[in-house]
Write a protein that holds these residues in place. Structure first.
Motif, mmCIF file in Angstrom:
data_model
loop_
_atom_site.group_PDB
_atom_site.id
_atom_site.type_symbol
_atom_site.label_atom_id
_atom_site.label_comp_id
_atom_site.label_asym_id
_atom_site.label_seq_id
_atom_site.Cartn_x
_atom_site.Cartn_y
_atom_site.Cartn_z
ATOM 1 N N SER A 103 0.830 -1.214 0.000
ATOM 2 C CA SER A 103 0.000 0.000 0.000
ATOM 3 C C SER A 103 0.859 1.258 0.000
ATOM 4 N N ILE A 104 1.972 1.218 0.755
ATOM 5 C CA ILE A 104 2.893 2.359 0.791
ATOM 6 C C ILE A 104 3.485 2.602 -0.599
ATOM 7 N N LEU A 105 3.865 1.520 -1.285
ATOM 8 C CA LEU A 105 4.395 1.651 -2.647
ATOM 9 C C LEU A 105 3.330 2.200 -3.599
ATOM 10 N N LEU A 106 2.125 1.667 -3.498
ATOM 11 C CA LEU A 106 1.034 2.147 -4.355
ATOM 12 C C LEU A 106 0.762 3.629 -4.098
ATOM 13 N N LEU A 107 0.811 4.021 -2.827
ATOM 14 C CA LEU A 107 0.593 5.426 -2.478
ATOM 15 C C LEU A 107 1.687 6.298 -3.092
ATOM 16 N N PHE A 108 2.904 5.808 -3.042
ATOM 17 C CA PHE A 108 4.034 6.550 -3.625
ATOM 18 C C PHE A 108 3.778 6.811 -5.107
ATOM 19 N N PHE A 109 3.408 5.766 -5.849
ATOM 20 C CA PHE A 109 3.196 5.923 -7.288
ATOM 21 C C PHE A 109 1.914 6.708 -7.592
ATOM 22 N N LEU A 110 0.926 6.585 -6.725
ATOM 23 C CA LEU A 110 -0.314 7.334 -6.912
ATOM 24 C C LEU A 110 -0.069 8.837 -6.756
ATOM 25 N N VAL A 111 0.621 9.208 -5.682
ATOM 26 C CA VAL A 111 0.931 10.632 -5.444
ATOM 27 C C VAL A 111 1.860 11.159 -6.533
ATOM 28 N N LYS A 112 2.800 10.335 -6.924
ATOM 29 C CA LYS A 112 3.719 10.742 -7.999
ATOM 30 C C LYS A 112 2.948 10.992 -9.292
ATOM 31 N N CYS A 113 1.962 10.153 -9.575
ATOM 32 C CA CYS A 113 1.149 10.317 -10.776
ATOM 33 C C CYS A 113 0.312 11.589 -10.710
ATOM 34 N N LEU A 114 -0.225 11.890 -9.520
ATOM 35 C CA LEU A 114 -1.093 13.062 -9.367
ATOM 36 C C LEU A 114 -0.314 14.371 -9.343
ATOM 37 N N THR A 115 0.904 14.344 -8.811
ATOM 38 C CA THR A 115 1.664 15.595 -8.635
ATOM 39 C C THR A 115 2.895 15.695 -9.525
ATOM 40 N N GLU A 116 3.320 14.539 -10.072
ATOM 41 C CA GLU A 116 4.558 14.470 -10.861
ATOM 42 C C GLU A 116 5.747 14.976 -10.049
ATOM 43 N N ASN A 117 5.733 14.624 -8.778
ATOM 44 C CA ASN A 117 6.781 15.093 -7.871
ATOM 45 C C ASN A 117 7.199 13.948 -6.942
ATOM 46 N N ASN A 118 8.423 13.445 -7.123
ATOM 47 C CA ASN A 118 8.938 12.348 -6.296
ATOM 48 C C ASN A 118 9.038 12.729 -4.829
ATOM 49 N N ASN A 119 9.404 13.978 -4.577
ATOM 50 C CA ASN A 119 9.625 14.425 -3.196
ATOM 51 C C ASN A 119 8.328 14.407 -2.395
ATOM 52 N N ILE A 120 7.254 14.892 -2.991
ATOM 53 C CA ILE A 120 5.957 14.867 -2.298
ATOM 54 C C ILE A 120 5.512 13.429 -2.085
ATOM 55 N N ALA A 121 5.698 12.598 -3.124
ATOM 56 C CA ALA A 121 5.305 11.191 -3.024
ATOM 57 C C ALA A 121 6.030 10.508 -1.872
ATOM 58 N N ILE B 165 -1.113 17.407 3.098
ATOM 59 C CA ILE B 165 0.265 17.845 2.814
ATOM 60 C C ILE B 165 0.308 18.658 1.520
ATOM 61 N N PHE B 166 -0.407 18.190 0.506
ATOM 62 C CA PHE B 166 -0.432 18.916 -0.759
ATOM 63 C C PHE B 166 -1.107 20.280 -0.584
ATOM 64 N N GLY B 167 -2.148 20.328 0.247
ATOM 65 C CA GLY B 167 -2.819 21.596 0.528
ATOM 66 C C GLY B 167 -1.897 22.578 1.223
ATOM 67 N N ILE B 168 -1.098 22.085 2.196
ATOM 68 C CA ILE B 168 -0.127 22.945 2.888
ATOM 69 C C ILE B 168 0.901 23.480 1.903
ATOM 70 N N LEU B 169 1.389 22.598 1.030
ATOM 71 C CA LEU B 169 2.371 23.003 0.029
ATOM 72 C C LEU B 169 1.815 24.099 -0.878
ATOM 73 N N GLN B 170 0.595 23.907 -1.345
ATOM 74 C CA GLN B 170 -0.019 24.885 -2.246
ATOM 75 C C GLN B 170 -0.275 26.211 -1.530
ATOM 76 N N LEU B 171 -0.601 26.135 -0.240
ATOM 77 C CA LEU B 171 -0.806 27.356 0.540
ATOM 78 C C LEU B 171 0.504 28.131 0.683
ATOM 79 N N LEU B 172 1.592 27.417 0.912
ATOM 80 C CA LEU B 172 2.903 28.072 1.009
ATOM 81 C C LEU B 172 3.285 28.729 -0.315
ATOM 82 N N MET B 173 2.983 28.039 -1.399
ATOM 83 C CA MET B 173 3.282 28.606 -2.711
ATOM 84 C C MET B 173 2.460 29.863 -2.961
ATOM 85 N N LEU B 174 1.212 29.830 -2.487
ATOM 86 C CA LEU B 174 0.340 30.997 -2.625
ATOM 87 C C LEU B 174 0.861 32.154 -1.778
ATOM 88 N N LEU B 175 1.307 31.835 -0.545
ATOM 89 C CA LEU B 175 1.863 32.874 0.333
ATOM 90 C C LEU B 175 3.116 33.489 -0.264
#
Length: 610
Positions: A105-123, A358-368
């Motif tokens: 499940s952890i691996l699937l989550l990694f690839f799922l987040v990577k697919c949605l964000t195209e960002n290895n670090n967030i994944a 986590i993605f919401g926090i990241l986007q909020l920081l980018m907005l700030l």
């Protein structure tokens, strides 16, 4: 050269996955709990899986009748049966299999987040924080369906993201696998209905009509055998329980429309103030009480929901799919009886919620940074994000891992020690066909290895006696497990019929009893105002028996006493005393004596036959 390697996405992915694997092996081995979980469901899943593995079908092999099972869907027991046949049926092996599904499940989550964000670090960040989650780790060492469902639901979502909808439907292997995966998820947990709804809604909005019809049709076709099997099912099914005000107190009746609204509001309040904060940022078990929730907790709950909502809003793709799954999942939870509570129901969706937060926090920081911070602060977002995630990881992991280690090293509380001690006694002393009436049937069966049954959730004490007789019960256990059912439904029966329940073993601290059920002994008959009134029989241990009328708990009116040697005595009792003419007969029904009694004393022999 080094710069080229470090910029290679495949190398980064492999590095992150390697770190996750090493972290998983270290963490899981340190928090692994070999004990049987006290959650009754896990024992039931194991028993059903054993039944399938042994070729006995989907049946309750812990019951003497070995009747077909309808309550739990068969997905997880099928997985248990597979592990039992291929590897071993011992509980440690089944738990380790859940651990493997956790890492999957952890691996699937990694690839799922990577697919949605195209960002290895967030994944990686999302996957690592999920790996530290107290509740996910806890349920990965229990034979429960939450982690298997998490695995297959993530497979389903990832497949949806990866499908090429330009291909013909029946030549699209990923789509076929998706239908199978979603259906099997539904066979594991009925909350997979949320997955079905969200994917169908996604296909509808994208106007992939052939895929939509094939998806729904394929699911219906694969699910039809189970639906057909359960068509005439009665009793303890999920559907029947949903319609009750309280599944643990069925005598309260079914829920009305206004009570459904109240249920939704109550569940919503609880999820905002308890389960969601607990599932995402808190460690340990929730304390449920009637104390008013502090404003700060409401603020935390709404803050987390706001972060999740903002994360969904800022998703660059597949926003509708993820949002509809989250909403459908919570929609189902809100409809459940309010007595079904706990973070365990959120476990399959916690990883997605963590990602969105986590993605919401990241986007909020980018907005700030864009709105407030100076553009010259180039590393404002990454540095701040790394700082937040590092503090979160350290602070949360510092609590979750030690607490789970402590749980794994701990022993059962005294009430369960007594409960299992009685089960061990039944295992050693009772015959193979012995039936014991207990709470948490599955747990008791795993230790006693003898047949078990529950007791009816009814306040009708006579109906309870008849139920125990119909189940051929030999023993009952009066436990102190912290549930009201025993004291509410069983103890009143024992109080009314003390002669039918003989104490075999009493364990102290807390008082726990093993009682032999002797249905024929004591009183059987009519009651009025909680007293013996009307016609009834009473059987003593020495074999003597009275049949006749009673008034206010004593013999009153015509009656007959039958003696062990076959003789009987007929007469009239007044307030418990034999008075007037009494006829005595032998075992063949021939009169051998007529006499007069006064206050239970023979005062005159009228006729005596030699």
């Amino acid at each position: 050269m080094l710069k080229t390697i470090l910029s290679n996405r495949i190398f980064i992915s492999i590095s992150y996955i390697s770190i996750l694997l090493l972290a998983f092996l270290k963490i899981y081995s340190s928090i692994f709990d070999e004990k049987i979980s006290l959650v009754g469901d896990n024992a039931s899943y194991y028993i059903l899986g054993t039944a399938i593995a042994n070729g006995e079908g989907y049946t309750n092999i812990h019951h003497k009748e070995k009747e077909a099972h309808y309550h739990y869907p068969p997905g997880y027991p099928l997985l248990i049966a597979g592990v039992s046949k291929v590897f071993s049926n011992d509980i440690i092996s089944i738990k380790n299999f859940n651990g493997i599904l956790l890492f999957g499940s952890i691996l699937l989550l990694f690839f799922l987040v990577k697919c949605l964000t195209e960002n290895n670090n967030i994944a990686f960040a999302v996957s690592f924080i999920t790996l530290l989650n107290y509740h996910i780790l806890e349920y990965s060492t229990i034979m429960m369906s939450e982690i298997p469902f998490l695995f297959f639901s993530l497979v389903g979502i990832l497949l949806t993201l990866k499908i090429d909808f330009s291909k013909p439907v029946f030549k699209n292997g990923r789509f076929v696998l998706l239908v199978i995966c979603v259906t099997f998820s539904f066979y594991i947990r009925s909350v997979a209905l949320a997955l079905l709804i969200s994917i169908a809604f996604f296909l509808l909005l994208k106007k992939h009509w052939k895929y939509l019809y094939s998806f729904i049709g394929g699911f219906a076709l694969l699910y039809f055998p189970w639906m057909l099997r359960n068509w005439n099912a009665v009793g303890n099914t999920y559907v029947s329980q949903l319609s009750l005000k309280n599944p643990y107190q069925p005598e309260l009746g079914t829920v009305s429309f206004s009570e459904i609204i109240d249920r939704i509001i109550l569940n919503l309040e609880r999820y905002i103030t308890k389960e969601i904060p607990s599932g995402l940022v808190q460690v340990g078990d929730i304390i449920y009480d009637d104390v008013a929730v502090p404003i700060i907790i409401w603020f935390l709950g709404f803050l987390l929901l706001g972060g999740i909502a903002f994360g969904i809003y800022k998703l660059p793709k597949f926003r509708i799919l993820i949002a509809s799954y989250i909403l459908a999942f919570f929609g189902l939870l809100l409809l459940w009886p309010s007595v079904w509570y706990g973070t365990r129901f959120l476990v399959p969706i916690i990883p997605l919620l963590l990602f969105l937060l986590i993605f919401g926090i990241l986007q909020l920081l980018m907005l700030l940074r864009k709105k407030v911070a100076s553009r010259r602060i180039r590393y404002f977002v990454p540095v701040t994000m790394v700082l937040i995630l590092s503090i979160w990881t350290f602070a949360y992991g510092k609590q979750s891992i030690p607490k789970l280690k402590e749980k794994a090293a701990g022993v059962y509380a005294n009430n369960y020690k007594n409960y299992f001690e009685i089960a061990k006694l039944i295992n050693k002393k009772a015959s193979e066909n012995t039936v014991t009436s207990v709470r948490k049937e599955g747990l008791f069966y795993l230790v006693s290895e003898k047949y078990v049954t529950g007791f009816q959730k009814t306040l009708d004490r006579e109906a309870q006696i008849e139920y125990l007789k119909s189940k051929h019960v030999n023993y009952v256990v009066v436990d102190q497990l912290g549930f009201s059912a025993t004291s509410k439904y069983l103890v009143p029966v024992i109080d009314r019929y003390p002669n039918k329940f003989k104490t075999i073993l009493e364990l102290k601290n807390p008082n726990t009893y093993l009682m032999e059920f002797l249905p024929d002994l004591g009183y059987t008959g009519a009651w009025e105002n909680d007293k013996r009134n009307g016609f009834g029989t009473y059987l003593w241990e020495d074999g003597q028996k009275y049949e006749g009328f009673w008034k206010d708990d004593v013999r009153h009116g015509k009656g007959t006493v039958f003696f062990k040697n076959g003789e009987n005595l007929s007469g009239v009792w007044t307030n418990g005393k034999l008075n007037g003419e009494v006829i005595k007969k032998d075992k063949n029904g021939i009169v051998i004596e007529k006499s007069n009694y006064q206050n239970n004393v023979k005062v005159e022999v009228i006729e005596e036959v030699n």
